[in-house]
Design a protein around this motif. Structure first.
Motif: not given
Length: 218
Positions: A136-142, A165-167, A181-192
């Motif tokens: 998969m390309a990217s995953v935010t919620t699963g 690539i990002f999850s 890549f994980t959220p730790e690689d992007i400072p402040g990344y968040a999903s709501f």
């Protein structure tokens, strides 16, 4: 250049510093399942030969210590180019397969109107009874991973791992999510969730509808 693209920031992977950086655009965006404060732009990573091959090499390294045979790579989100490089890396690393052709299948499911995944009858033999990696390309919620798991269960595939690539998700139902890549690689990344989105609470307009293929500005 659009306003969104002019805000693009590149972030290296903290774990794989020599890999191509990920591109992210800060703002207020909506996916099918959540609101996010960064749009992860994977356009060139998925389409450019040099970047796709580098990412495939890293993803394959995450299976180096596993001797499990891999028969098929199921690609979602337009990941077929990386999937082909991924299959070659697994083959070159000596991973065995169960199929008589001694080669990894790289396939893509279709989607129904309600986003349910399915395979045509001519493709089913590449899944049923086979060891599968979901790419998969990217995953935010699963949620998209869960749909993939349900699809593999329905068609009788043995899901051995999920690669992205990002999850923002580390595992789903006991299945590991291998990512670059994980959220730790992007400072402040968040999903709501929509009701908990701080941007919505402050009446900040949504800038674009986004998914793994790109964005549509509102």
């Amino acid at each position: 250049m659009s306003t969104l693209e002019s805000r693009t920031i590149q972030f290296p992977s903290k774990r794989y510093g020599n890999i191509v950086p990920i591109k992210a655009i800060p703002g207020h965006f909506v996916t099918n399942h959540s609101h996010i404060n960064y749009f992860i732009d994977l356009t060139t990573i998925k389409s450019r030969q040099s970047e796709a091959s580098q990412c495939a090499r890293v993803l394959a390294q995450q299976y180096t210590h596993s001797m499990t045979a891999i028969d098929s790579i199921v690609c979602l989100d337009g990941m077929e180019v990386i999937g082909a490089f991924f299959a070659k890396e697994l083959h070159d690393a000596g991973h065995s397969t169960h199929n008589v052709h001694k080669s990894v299948y790289v396939i893509q499911p279709e989607r129904t109107a309600n986003s349910q995944l399915f395979f045509r009858e001519n493709v089913e033999p590449m899944i049923r009874g086979k060891n599968v990696i979901l790419l998969m390309a990217s995953v935010t919620t699963g949620i998209s991973i869960r749909r993939g798991i349900e699809c593999m269960d329905y068609y009788g595939g043995n899901l051995k791992g999920v690669s992205t690539i990002f999850s923002a998700v580390k595992e789903m139902d006991g299945i590991p999510v291998n990512t670059i890549f994980t959220p730790e690689d992007i400072p402040g990344y968040a999903s709501f969730e929509r009701k908990e989105c701080p941007y919505c609470q402050k009446k900040i307009p949504v800038e674009a509808l986004v998914n793994s293929f790109g964005y549509s500005k509102l």
